[in-house]
Design a protein around this motif. Structure first.
Motif, short mmCIF file in Angstrom:
data_model
loop_
_atom_site.label_atom_id
_atom_site.label_comp_id
_atom_site.label_asym_id
_atom_site.label_seq_id
_atom_site.Cartn_x
_atom_site.Cartn_y
_atom_site.Cartn_z
N ILE A 10 26.13 -14.78 25.10
CA ILE A 10 27.47 -14.21 25.23
C ILE A 10 28.33 -14.65 24.05
O ILE A 10 29.03 -13.84 23.43
N ALA A 11 28.26 -15.95 23.71
CA ALA A 11 29.04 -16.47 22.58
C ALA A 11 28.62 -15.81 21.28
O ALA A 11 29.47 -15.47 20.43
N GLU A 12 27.32 -15.58 21.11
CA GLU A 12 26.84 -14.91 19.90
C GLU A 12 27.36 -13.47 19.84
O GLU A 12 27.71 -12.96 18.77
N GLY A 13 27.41 -12.81 21.00
CA GLY A 13 27.94 -11.45 21.04
C GLY A 13 29.41 -11.41 20.67
O GLY A 13 29.86 -10.51 19.94
N ILE A 14 30.19 -12.36 21.17
CA ILE A 14 31.61 -12.42 20.83
C ILE A 14 31.77 -12.66 19.32
O ILE A 14 32.61 -12.03 18.66
N LEU A 15 30.96 -13.55 18.76
CA LEU A 15 30.99 -13.81 17.32
C LEU A 15 30.73 -12.52 16.54
O LEU A 15 31.49 -12.17 15.62
N LEU A 16 29.66 -11.81 16.89
CA LEU A 16 29.31 -10.59 16.16
C LEU A 16 30.36 -9.51 16.32
O LEU A 16 30.65 -8.76 15.38
#
Length: 691
Positions: free
Chosen positions: A678-684
């Motif tokens: 989820i955190a990686e998705g928010i970053l991207l």
């Protein structure tokens, strides 16, 4: 007269054949496969064997630079969801030239599957032609029988059951009577019309002669038959496209607007010239003639009861017939939608937002009558196509990096058609085994040198080498490899970089200067736990995801401001105050969700008081990337009246990462690896926003 018309038709048909034939021969001679030992070859198949595939200059599909014959082999340079970049050998009279451009990806078939595809299509067209010939034969027999029966046919037709939706019975009966006329009756009616025309002509001549005798007209005066009726300009119906569609005083945009109409308003008008329509408006109860620019309206082509599949991820239902309008609701690719046609470019639909029915608009290019065909890359080695979703039987396997074609099925699986011994079989591919969309990334070469290989092997040919520390551009590909385009002797080549050979580049190193500032807002905290369910407490979940996101953002060169970094309570107005006084570029609020135990998935909200368009864009970027990284259900992107995004004056969005009261969502949210994705998705999503 009838014979003259037939002869004229035959002459026109023969002329068309003569004009088209040389072009067909010329186009046919242009088929040729591309050469190159390391190039990936594919075959282009049009929708029908006698059609051609357009070759576009850019991905937008606006400028056509050439047409490619059906069943032509080309070199695939870059494969994407909607358009693919190919190299096509175009043969002229004196020389050959390589043309590079984009073709719709739905026409691209891997070379290894071309024979099966070609055979299957030939059989399908044989069946279709056979059915058409049979239908034509039966129709001819029916026509012959109807000529013999004569008046009996007419009587049978008039006794047929009327249509179920018969809004104008008299008109329907007239049409049925017309359809039942025999050739004899048609001849009689023709003779009747000719007699009437002769009577009218004789009356005109008598009037003319009488006027000549009275000295009221010259001896050469004649009254043309056409003067008896004058065709009125047709009334058209259209929809206002711009925010204010003006009706001008004269056919000039610099003239005074008599009246203005809001976007979506239905208007009536008549043709005037190539640029303008004419219209009548009422001011203080009095009619005035005015003019509407053709670019401000679009003609209606209304048709009810239509349905189609979402062709994009996601498909938006807009509040107006304009892609810049607010989004009422969004649907996953492959979702079946119901609507009615409105114009050549827009459908009209009714959607429900928070239980309230709203009229929305869907672009015609976003939906279609068939499930969309997708293209992706085999991520695993091997990637398996199963007979069903229980994984009980493997039908076929593909190597890592192979390009596959499939269709949406559900949130977890794709459906695909494979060929075994020339026979088509339906199969299923798990979404985790496919790279369905490639993302562009930049990184730093870690090795000295950092190599680009010709295939997915470090022992394959080296296409190009870069020094350690070089900033490289590439695309996501498989679990172990990136895909990159390199140029050798001025020609593009597809190559591959091993993931161990490159590292993440800070944001400032990839051209995003100055440093961007992001406010992260973990919802709830302290004495406010938020929602709870299945052993999860929202305030803890929000903080965990926010801290993970903070770490990832800082690794990429962003500056991060947290509204809270521990389990403390922060008033809503203070969260907005922090955002407004921080000098930050964007505000992202992170929450968990709950409803009735059956609702699931990710949804993201924006509000339109401040920075509306940027907030909408931020919300979609976050939603798309989080769903992509987690394979969660795409619930929606919508406007939400939440204090923290309503009162924040910078671009802002609030993301609900999952439903704590839904068993499957909760099971995922309990996993550390899932929260990291989820955190990686928010970053991207944030990186996409700043591109």
């Amino acid at each position: 007269m009838e014979k003259s018309i037939k002869l004229l038709s035959y002459f026109l048909f023969l002329s068309m054949i003569i004009m088209v034939y040389p072009h067909v021969v010329s186009a046919e001679s242009s088929k040729e496969d591309s050469n190159g030992d390391n190039e990936e070859k594919v075959v282009l198949f049009a929708g029908n064997p006698n059609e051609k595939i357009p070759l576009y200059k850019e991905k937008s599909g606006e400028t056509i630079i050439s047409h490619i014959e059906d069943n032509t082999t080309v070199v695939l340079l870059e494969a994407e969801e909607t358009f693919s970049l190919v190299e096509y050998i175009q043969r002229g009279e004196a020389e050959e030239s390589a043309v590079t451009g984009y073709v719709p990806s739905k026409f691209v078939v891997p070379l290894s599957e071309a024979d099966d595809f070609r055979l299957n299509r030939e059989n399908a067209f044989k069946d279709k032609n056979s059915a058409e010939i049979k239908g034509e034969t039966e129709e001819a027999k029916n026509q012959e029988q109807s000529l013999k029966v004569g008046n009996e046919t007419e009587e049978a037709i008039t006794e047929q059951k009327e249509p179920e939706y018969n809004r104008e019975p008299e008109v329907q009966q007239e049409k049925q009577a017309e359809q039942g006329k025999t050739t004899v009756e048609e001849d009689a009616e023709t003779n009747k019309k000719e007699k009437e025309l002769k009577k009218e002509k004789k009356a005109v001549e008598e009037i003319t002669e009488q006027k000549q005798e009275n000295g009221r007209s010259s001896s050469t005066q004649k009254v043309p038959l056409a003067s008896f009726s004058k065709a009125a300009a047709p009334t058209l119906t259209g929809i206002a496209l711009s925010d204010k569609a003006h009706v001008y005083e004269s056919a000039s945009a610099s003239s005074k607007p008599l009246k203005s109409y809001a976007q979506g308003h239905i208007l009536k008008f008549s043709p005037h010239n190539a640029t303008w329509y004419s219209a009548t408006v009422y001011l203080n109860g009095k009619p005035h003639s005015g003019y509407i620019l053709k670019t401000d309206v679009e003609l209606l082509v209304q048709q009810e009861g239509l349905q189609g599949y979402a062709l994009k991820q996601p498909v938006h239902v807009y509040s107006g017939p304009d892609r810049n309008s607010a989004v009422h609701k969004s649907y996953d690719i492959g979702h079946l939608l119901k609507y009615e046609s409105l114009t050549a470019n827009w459908h009209k639909a009714t959607v429900y937002v928070n239980g309230v029915a709203k009229t929305g608009y869907i672009h015609t290019s976003d939906v279609g009558s068939q499930l969309p065909q997708l293209k992706g890359i085999a991520k695993r080695n091997p990637t398996v196509v199963y007979a069903d979703t229980s994984r009980s039987q493997a039908l076929k396997t593909y190597q890592e990096g192979q390009t596959l074609i499939f269709r949406p099925y559900n949130n977890t699986w794709y459906s695909a058609t494979i060929y075994l011994n020339g026979q088509a079989h339906s199969g299923f591919i798990h979404k985790n085994d496919i790279v369905s969309s490639q993302q562009s990334e930049k990184g730093i070469g870690l090795k000295s040198p950092t190599r680009v290989y010709s295939s997915l092997s470090t022992s394959s040919e080296i296409l190009k080498s870069y020094s350690q520390g070089s900033i490289l551009k590439y695309r996501t590909y498989t679990d172990n490899w990136y895909e990159a385009t390199v140029y050798i002797d001025g020609k593009p080549k597809i190559g591959y970089i091993h993931k161990n050979d490159v590292g993440t580049a800070p944001v400032n190193d990839v051209g995003a200067a100055p440093v961007k500032i992001v406010v992260l807002d973990p919802g709830h905290g302290g004495h406010d736990p938020g929602t709870q369910g299945n052993g999860l407490v929202e305030k803890e979940l929000n903080l965990d995801i926010a801290l993970r996101t903070k770490s990832l953002l800082e690794q990429r060169g962003f500056k991060v401001i947290m509204t809270r970094s521990s389990d403390v309570f922060i008033e809503l107005r203070d969260r907005s105050r922090i955002a407004n006084s921080s000098g930050a570029d964007i505000f992202v609020s992170i929450h968990g969700n709950s409803f009735n135990g059956s609702a699931k998935g990710v949804e993201t909200f924006w509000y339109g008081t401040y920075e509306k368009q940027n907030s909408i864009r931020l919300a979609h970027n976050l939603q798309n990337r989080v769903v992509e990284k987690t394979n969660s259900y795409y619930r929606r992107v919508a406007e939400g009246n939440f204090h923290v995004i309503r009162e924040t004056k910078i671009p802002s969005a609030l993301i609900e990462t999952g439903f704590l009261d839904h068993p499957a969502d909760a099971a995922n949210l309990k996993k550390s690896s899932f929260r990291q994705r989820i955190a990686e998705g928010i970053l991207l999503g944030i990186i996409d926003y700043f591109k």
